[in-house]
Design a protein around this motif. Structure first.
Motif, PDB file in Angstrom:
ATOM      1  N   GLN A   8      -0.438  35.399  56.890  1.00 56.60           N
ATOM      2  CA  GLN A   8       0.175  34.321  57.237  1.00 56.60           C
ATOM      3  C   GLN A   8       1.059  32.899  56.126  1.00 56.60           C
ATOM      4  O   GLN A   8       1.549  34.386  55.105  1.00 56.60           O
ATOM      5  CB  GLN A   8      -1.282  33.686  56.981  1.00 56.60           C
ATOM      6  N   ALA A   9       1.939  32.414  56.959  1.00 55.29           N
ATOM      7  CA  ALA A   9       2.732  31.948  56.624  1.00 55.29           C
ATOM      8  C   ALA A   9       2.446  30.039  56.906  1.00 55.29           C
ATOM      9  O   ALA A   9       2.086  30.207  57.586  1.00 55.29           O
ATOM     10  CB  ALA A   9       3.926  32.075  56.856  1.00 55.29           C
ATOM     11  N   THR A  10       2.528  29.571  55.929  1.00 54.81           N
ATOM     12  CA  THR A  10       2.114  27.995  55.949  1.00 54.81           C
ATOM     13  C   THR A  10       3.551  27.485  55.146  1.00 54.81           C
ATOM     14  O   THR A  10       3.953  27.459  54.368  1.00 54.81           O
ATOM     15  CB  THR A  10       1.431  27.807  55.414  1.00 54.81           C
ATOM     16  N   LEU A  11       4.857  26.394  56.353  1.00 59.10           N
ATOM     17  CA  LEU A  11       5.947  25.153  55.544  1.00 59.10           C
ATOM     18  C   LEU A  11       5.448  23.973  55.714  1.00 59.10           C
ATOM     19  O   LEU A  11       4.860  23.484  56.213  1.00 59.10           O
ATOM     20  CB  LEU A  11       6.593  25.781  56.096  1.00 59.10           C
ATOM     21  N   THR A  12       5.798  23.428  54.532  1.00 57.83           N
ATOM     22  CA  THR A  12       5.000  21.731  54.746  1.00 57.83           C
ATOM     23  C   THR A  12       6.847  21.163  54.442  1.00 57.83           C
ATOM     24  O   THR A  12       7.590  21.940  53.631  1.00 57.83           O
ATOM     25  CB  THR A  12       4.251  21.782  53.116  1.00 57.83           C
ATOM     26  N   ALA A  13       6.759  20.113  54.817  1.00 58.91           N
ATOM     27  CA  ALA A  13       7.507  19.167  55.094  1.00 58.91           C
ATOM     28  C   ALA A  13       8.085  19.364  53.554  1.00 58.91           C
ATOM     29  O   ALA A  13       9.698  18.510  53.936  1.00 58.91           O
ATOM     30  CB  ALA A  13       7.366  17.598  55.598  1.00 58.91           C
ATOM     31  N   ASP A  14       7.781  19.226  52.296  1.00 58.39           N
ATOM     32  CA  ASP A  14       8.707  19.314  51.711  1.00 58.39           C
ATOM     33  C   ASP A  14       9.735  20.493  50.901  1.00 58.39           C
ATOM     34  O   ASP A  14       9.414  20.451  49.882  1.00 58.39           O
ATOM     35  CB  ASP A  14       7.441  18.855  49.954  1.00 58.39           C
ATOM     36  N   GLY A  15       9.414  22.080  51.845  1.00 59.17           N
ATOM     37  CA  GLY A  15      10.121  22.788  51.654  1.00 59.17           C
ATOM     38  C   GLY A  15       9.155  23.971  50.869  1.00 59.17           C
ATOM     39  O   GLY A  15       9.797  24.745  50.206  1.00 59.17           O
ATOM     40  N   LYS A  16       7.988  23.795  51.091  1.00 64.51           N
ATOM     41  CA  LYS A  16       7.394  24.863  50.853  1.00 64.51           C
ATOM     42  C   LYS A  16       6.488  25.480  50.892  1.00 64.51           C
ATOM     43  O   LYS A  16       6.227  25.113  52.426  1.00 64.51           O
ATOM     44  CB  LYS A  16       6.073  24.068  48.939  1.00 64.51           C
ATOM     45  N   LEU A  17       6.376  27.020  50.842  1.00 68.72           N
ATOM     46  CA  LEU A  17       6.186  28.084  51.557  1.00 68.72           C
ATOM     47  C   LEU A  17       5.067  28.340  50.891  1.00 68.72           C
ATOM     48  O   LEU A  17       5.389  28.810  49.949  1.00 68.72           O
ATOM     49  CB  LEU A  17       7.683  29.678  52.182  1.00 68.72           C
ATOM     50  N   VAL A  18       4.088  28.870  51.945  1.00 63.27           N
ATOM     51  CA  VAL A  18       3.107  29.880  51.078  1.00 63.27           C
ATOM     52  C   VAL A  18       2.529  31.142  52.042  1.00 63.27           C
ATOM     53  O   VAL A  18       2.112  30.504  53.689  1.00 63.27           O
ATOM     54  CB  VAL A  18       1.482  28.595  51.065  1.00 63.27           C
ATOM     55  N   VAL A  19       2.799  32.038  51.156  1.00 61.70           N
ATOM     56  CA  VAL A  19       2.495  32.926  52.594  1.00 61.70           C
ATOM     57  C   VAL A  19       1.952  34.135  52.001  1.00 61.70           C
ATOM     58  O   VAL A  19       1.806  33.963  50.446  1.00 61.70           O
ATOM     59  CB  VAL A  19       3.673  33.923  52.739  1.00 61.70           C
ATOM     60  N   GLY A  20       0.794  35.415  52.497  1.00 64.38           N
ATOM     61  CA  GLY A  20      -0.050  35.740  51.478  1.00 64.38           C
ATOM     62  C   GLY A  20      -1.315  36.288  53.011  1.00 64.38           C
ATOM     63  O   GLY A  20      -1.108  36.163  54.628  1.00 64.38           O
ATOM     64  N   ASN A  21      -1.958  37.437  52.185  1.00 60.63           N
ATOM     65  CA  ASN A  21      -2.311  38.089  53.275  1.00 60.63           C
ATOM     66  C   ASN A  21      -3.911  38.580  52.012  1.00 60.63           C
ATOM     67  O   ASN A  21      -3.238  39.057  50.887  1.00 60.63           O
ATOM     68  CB  ASN A  21      -1.836  39.053  53.756  1.00 60.63           C
ATOM     69  N   SER A  22      -4.832  39.562  52.511  1.00 60.47           N
ATOM     70  CA  SER A  22      -5.588  40.094  52.104  1.00 60.47           C
ATOM     71  C   SER A  22      -5.571  41.206  50.604  1.00 60.47           C
ATOM     72  O   SER A  22      -6.004  41.796  49.819  1.00 60.47           O
ATOM     73  CB  SER A  22      -6.892  40.270  52.635  1.00 60.47           C
ATOM     74  N   THR A  23      -4.783  41.573  50.924  1.00 59.05           N
ATOM     75  CA  THR A  23      -4.147  43.113  50.303  1.00 59.05           C
ATOM     76  C   THR A  23      -3.874  42.385  48.590  1.00 59.05           C
ATOM     77  O   THR A  23      -3.439  41.307  48.362  1.00 59.05           O
ATOM     78  CB  THR A  23      -2.436  43.767  50.521  1.00 59.05           C
ATOM     79  N   GLY A  24      -3.811  43.956  47.780  1.00 63.37           N
ATOM     80  CA  GLY A  24      -3.715  43.683  46.182  1.00 63.37           C
ATOM     81  C   GLY A  24      -2.623  43.755  45.812  1.00 63.37           C
ATOM     82  O   GLY A  24      -1.455  44.604  46.972  1.00 63.37           O
ATOM     83  N   ASP A  25      -1.850  43.404  44.458  1.00 66.78           N
ATOM     84  CA  ASP A  25      -1.074  44.131  43.507  1.00 66.78           C
ATOM     85  C   ASP A  25      -1.449  44.719  42.814  1.00 66.78           C
ATOM     86  O   ASP A  25      -2.338  43.754  41.740  1.00 66.78           O
ATOM     87  CB  ASP A  25      -0.373  42.689  43.300  1.00 66.78           C
ATOM     88  N   ILE A  26      -1.744  45.962  43.012  1.00 68.33           N
ATOM     89  CA  ILE A  26      -2.606  46.629  41.949  1.00 68.33           C
ATOM     90  C   ILE A  26      -1.134  46.911  40.482  1.00 68.33           C
ATOM     91  O   ILE A  26      -1.664  47.965  39.770  1.00 68.33           O
ATOM     92  CB  ILE A  26      -2.495  48.226  42.647  1.00 68.33           C
ATOM     93  N   GLY A  27       0.016  46.053  40.645  1.00 68.88           N
ATOM     94  CA  GLY A  27       0.975  46.092  39.254  1.00 68.88           C
ATOM     95  C   GLY A  27       2.546  47.092  40.023  1.00 68.88           C
ATOM     96  O   GLY A  27       3.392  47.323  39.331  1.00 68.88           O
ATOM     97  N   THR A  28       2.213  47.280  41.005  1.00 70.39           N
ATOM     98  CA  THR A  28       3.942  46.754  41.548  1.00 70.39           C
ATOM     99  C   THR A  28       4.689  46.373  42.428  1.00 70.39           C
ATOM    100  O   THR A  28       5.702  46.908  42.646  1.00 70.39           O
ATOM    101  CB  THR A  28       3.183  48.005  42.896  1.00 70.39           C
ATOM    102  N   GLY A  29       4.170  45.127  41.895  1.00 72.82           N
ATOM    103  CA  GLY A  29       4.884  43.766  42.650  1.00 72.82           C
ATOM    104  C   GLY A  29       5.045  43.704  43.976  1.00 72.82           C
ATOM    105  O   GLY A  29       6.102  43.008  44.018  1.00 72.82           O
ATOM    106  N   THR A  30       3.740  43.508  44.707  1.00 75.03           N
ATOM    107  CA  THR A  30       3.852  42.954  45.400  1.00 75.03           C
ATOM    108  C   THR A  30       3.723  41.933  45.587  1.00 75.03           C
ATOM    109  O   THR A  30       4.616  40.751  46.372  1.00 75.03           O
ATOM    110  CB  THR A  30       2.505  42.863  46.013  1.00 75.03           C
ATOM    111  N   TYR A  31       3.460  41.013  45.024  1.00 74.73           N
ATOM    112  CA  TYR A  31       3.181  39.111  44.595  1.00 74.73           C
ATOM    113  C   TYR A  31       5.070  38.955  44.929  1.00 74.73           C
ATOM    114  O   TYR A  31       5.250  38.266  45.317  1.00 74.73           O
ATOM    115  CB  TYR A  31       3.325  39.215  43.243  1.00 74.73           C
ATOM    116  N   THR A  32       5.809  39.633  44.360  1.00 70.97           N
ATOM    117  CA  THR A  32       7.364  39.678  43.996  1.00 70.97           C
ATOM    118  C   THR A  32       8.287  39.894  45.561  1.00 70.97           C
ATOM    119  O   THR A  32       9.426  39.183  45.804  1.00 70.97           O
ATOM    120  CB  THR A  32       7.907  40.570  42.663  1.00 70.97           C
TER     121      THR A  32
END
Length: 745
Positions: free
Chosen positions: A454-478
């Motif tokens: 999912q992705a959400t963009l707000t009028a201030d130009g900020k974007l939030v994305v994500g899902n339920s998977t995990g970052d096990i240290g591989t760098g998925t967040y990045t």
């Protein structure tokens, strides 16, 4: 949308979650607090097989601060509503059920849970629980039961069984001018991530639960809890924003989750259960596998016969399976091939997927055998592999979608200096040390799973994305932040990625090296949907600079939508949203593998590993002084985090080659070195120069052209080290780890 110059994709970026981790702001499953939090401590069985004949909890219950002691005799009967519930990655069989009855199925099995007001009280009281057993003789040695092994009647989902044989491997082997046939084995290995397994269950007061669990995919824990306790999905939210290492041990919910939720529901209060390091040896491990590789070849090294046979240990209650033998026919061309894979039931917990499961085991044996064939035929090890190079996946009868393995051999050898190798064993020295150079091939599946984001963009130009998977240290967040930022032309600082929460879009567990392709493509699609919405609003503006421009002619860059060939014609994202009368845009999209591509091509990641060892001739001490790993993994999203994954895999491979060994006392059925003092893993002083090369490769298996990197770094590394040891000493060691006694004995 026209292709935009990629600002972040393909560039080295530091981890966006790095500051939270190094400052201690990142919280792990066993660190979340809750009002009125009680603590549970597990009592483990002292035998490996038999039954509990008597259990006395009176002394433990008398300790001030103890709330309750749970055993099989008083376990709430609301649990295990579905007797055969299986989590998303379970092998066939009946999953282990903690405190289910008096039967003991493996050493260290949980037999009681002491819940107290604080951890120290629970731990002390647990030492006062008295048990008597009716013990039976355990069987934990796969060599003693291999003749009773059998092919499992049920297929494990996602695991390809060995293909039917082709040609006549036995006859071709018997008639081959050159024969290599040997047995190979590596020790049982344990995952041992830094963070122990823990579950913090927050009682929300209305029967609902918020659960912080050490898991590589929170959807798996949620599904497990709804299946076991009869809960609805909206009654249990599972979170795991950070994971302190998993290596596969967190793919399945482990028994502390069941115990913590059971206690929380019964006591109607929050409960945390954290396993000790000792207890981390009481579930999931890389199994003991007996392998025989038989290679028949002509005098020039051309393969004429290939047999690869394996017998793997599993528990008595589940048929755990891996792809062990198939790799031989995937890597090398041969007209006469037979592959077999069987199981032997043991009084041990069910093994579990451990970094590159099956490939670490099967490729280790194959690549040592290929090195032996190289010496037997007087071939350079690389030349032998090129002579038997396969352009097709013989197990599937399909060509590879991409395979830059030749380039891996070439670039890796050049970087390593392979041409300077003296081929004769014991012919290279550095002072008092013998020097050995060895190489091996690596291979792993290039997978993609169905995933949402999912992705959400707000009028201030900020974007939030994500899902339920995990970052096990591989760098998925990045990497997800990089993908999202590029898709909408934003700065990475303006993008927030959220993971590890069942309240987010559903995604598969983080494992199998499929997360970048799966979740990355889903995030890209969700952002493109928002991009399309923005473009539509921008076009409708009065006197819009984008009027009469098609979507495929614009680029998103610097927070604006611009005509690709005329950047002066542009609209900011904020202007487009104002024109559309919205202050927020949201999109959820799903992505999955291309079925037509899967039908036509096989997809794998390949590598070539070169290792240098130096061995003290008198003491037999082995140092791995250099490793070069050349990897063909499609497009690389972030070379910095990607290199880190290969480094970690190589280090783990060095550990498997020289150090890691679960030592079982088969009389007791117990792991005797169940701690990090005696179960050895590499430390900083063990690791020297590791060089990583990413070989250019174009692949169309998924829209981004990426392949996974979490597993490939370890595959083949153990064989490269073992082959280097032979080159240094002239002693062929086919059973890992390679310890001093095997060098000088």
């Amino acid at each position: 949308m026209a292709s935009s110059p990629e600002t972040y994709f393909g560039t080295a970026r530091s981890r966006v979650d790095g500051p939270a981790k190094v400052t201690g702001q990142a919280k792990y499953a066993g660190e979340f607090e809750a009002p009125d939090l009680a603590h549970g401590y597990v009592v483990s069985s002292a035998i490996a097989r038999g039954a509990i004949s008597r259990i006395d909890t009176a002394e433990a219950e008398a300790v001030p601060g103890v709330i309750k002691v749970f055993t099989h005799e008083n376990r709430p009967r609301t649990a295990w509503l579905d007797y055969n519930y299986q989590d998303a990655v379970a092998p066939p069989g009946s999953p282990f059920r903690a405190l289910y009855d008096e039967k003991i199925q493996f050493s260290g099995q949980p037999v009681a849970l002491v819940v107290a007001e604080d951890f120290e009280t629970a731990r002390y009281a647990a030492s006062l629980v008295k048990l008597a057993y009716a013990a039976e003789e355990p069987e934990t040695d796969v060599t003693r039961v291999r003749d009773l092994s059998y092919t499992p009647p049920m297929k494990r989902a996602g695991i390809k069984p060995p293909p039917e044989p082709w040609g006549d491997a036995d006859a071709a082997f018997d008639g081959a001018p050159v024969k290599v046939r040997h047995a190979y084995r590596h020790a049982i290995e344990y995952h041992n991530p830094m963070e122990p397994h823990a579950s913090t269950v927050v009682w929300e007061g209305d029967g609902r639960l918020t659960v912080y669990d050490k898991i590589q995919g929170v959807s798996n824990s949620q599904g497990y809890l709804t299946g076991v306790f009869g809960l609805k999905k909206d009654e249990v939210r599972v979170l795991n924003p950070y994971l302190g290492g998993g290596f596969g041990s967190g793919l399945r919910p482990q028994y502390q989750l069941f115990l913590a939720v059971m206690a929380a529901r019964e006591l109607e209060r929050s409960v945390r259960v954290t396993l000790t390091r000792d207890q981390m040896f009481s579930f999931t491990h890389r199994p003991d596998v007996l392998q025989t590789v038989s290679l028949g070849a002509g005098p020039d090294g051309t393969l004429q016969a290939l047999r690869h046979d394996a017998v793997s240990g599993t528990s008595r209650y589940e048929d755990y399976q891996e792809v062990v033998v198939n790799w031989s026919a995937i890597l090398y061309r041969c007209e006469n091939v037979a592959l077999t894979y069987k199981l032997a039931h043991l009084d041990l917990p069910t093994p579990g997927d451990m970094r590159a499961p099956g490939a670490v085991t099967g490729v280790f044996a194959l690549e040592i055998a290929m090195d032996e064939l190289a010496y037997a035929t007087g071939q350079d090890p690389i030349a032998l592999r090129l002579k038997n190079y396969s352009e097709r996946d013989q197990t599937e009868g399909k060509p590879f979608g991409s395979k830059a393995l030749r380039a891996c051999y070439e670039q890796g050898a050049e970087r390593f200096g392979w041409s300077q190798r003296s081929p004769e064993p014991r012919s290279m020295r550095d002072g008092k040390e013998l020097v050995g150079w060895g190489m091996a091939t690596g291979v792993w599946e290039s997978l993609m799973q169905k995933s949402s984001a999912q992705a959400t963009l707000t009028a201030d130009g900020k974007l939030v994305v994500g899902n339920s998977t995990g970052d096990i240290g591989t760098g998925t967040y990045t990497i997800l932040t990089q993908i999202a930022a590029d898709a909408l032309g934003l700065r990475m600082e303006d993008v927030t990625t959220k993971l590890g929460d069942t309240a987010l879009a559903e995604a598969p567990v983080a494992g199998g090296s499929w997360t970048a392709a799966s979740s990355g493509t889903a995030v890209m699609k969700a952002c493109r949907t928002i991009a399309n919405q923005l473009f539509t609003m921008a076009r409708r503006m009065d006197h819009s600079p984008l009027a009469n421009v098609d979507f495929d002619r614009v680029v998103f860059r610097d927070g604006r939508i611009a005509v690709a060939d005329d950047p002066s014609r542009s609209v900011s994202l904020a202007e487009a949203m104002r024109a559309g009368g919205v202050d927020k845009l949201e999109a959820t999209e799903s992505a999955g593998p291309d079925s037509s591509h899967q039908k036509e091509f096989s997809a794998y990641t390949h590598s070539a590993i070169f290792a240098e060892v130096k061995i003290d001739e008198e003491l037999g001490q082995v140092r791995v002084t250099r490793v070069v790993s050349a990897v063909a993994a499609g497009r690389v999203i972030n070379p910095k985090t990607a290199r880190s994954q290969i480094l970690g895999g190589v280090v783990m491979g060095i550990g498997g080659a020289l150090e890691e060994e679960g030592m079982l006392d088969h009389r007791l059925g117990r792991v005797m070195n169940h701690n990090l003092g005696e179960y050895h893993v590499p430390v900083h002083a063990d690791i020297h120069d590791i060089d990583v090369i990413f070989v250019d490769e174009v692949d169309k298996a998924n829209p981004m052209g990426v392949k996974g990197l979490g597993e490939i770094g370890i595959v083949g590394t153990m064989a490269a080290v073992a082959n280097a040891v032979f080159h240094a000493t002239g002693k062929r060691i086919r059973e890992l780890p390679i310890t001093v006694d095997k060098i000088i004995g």
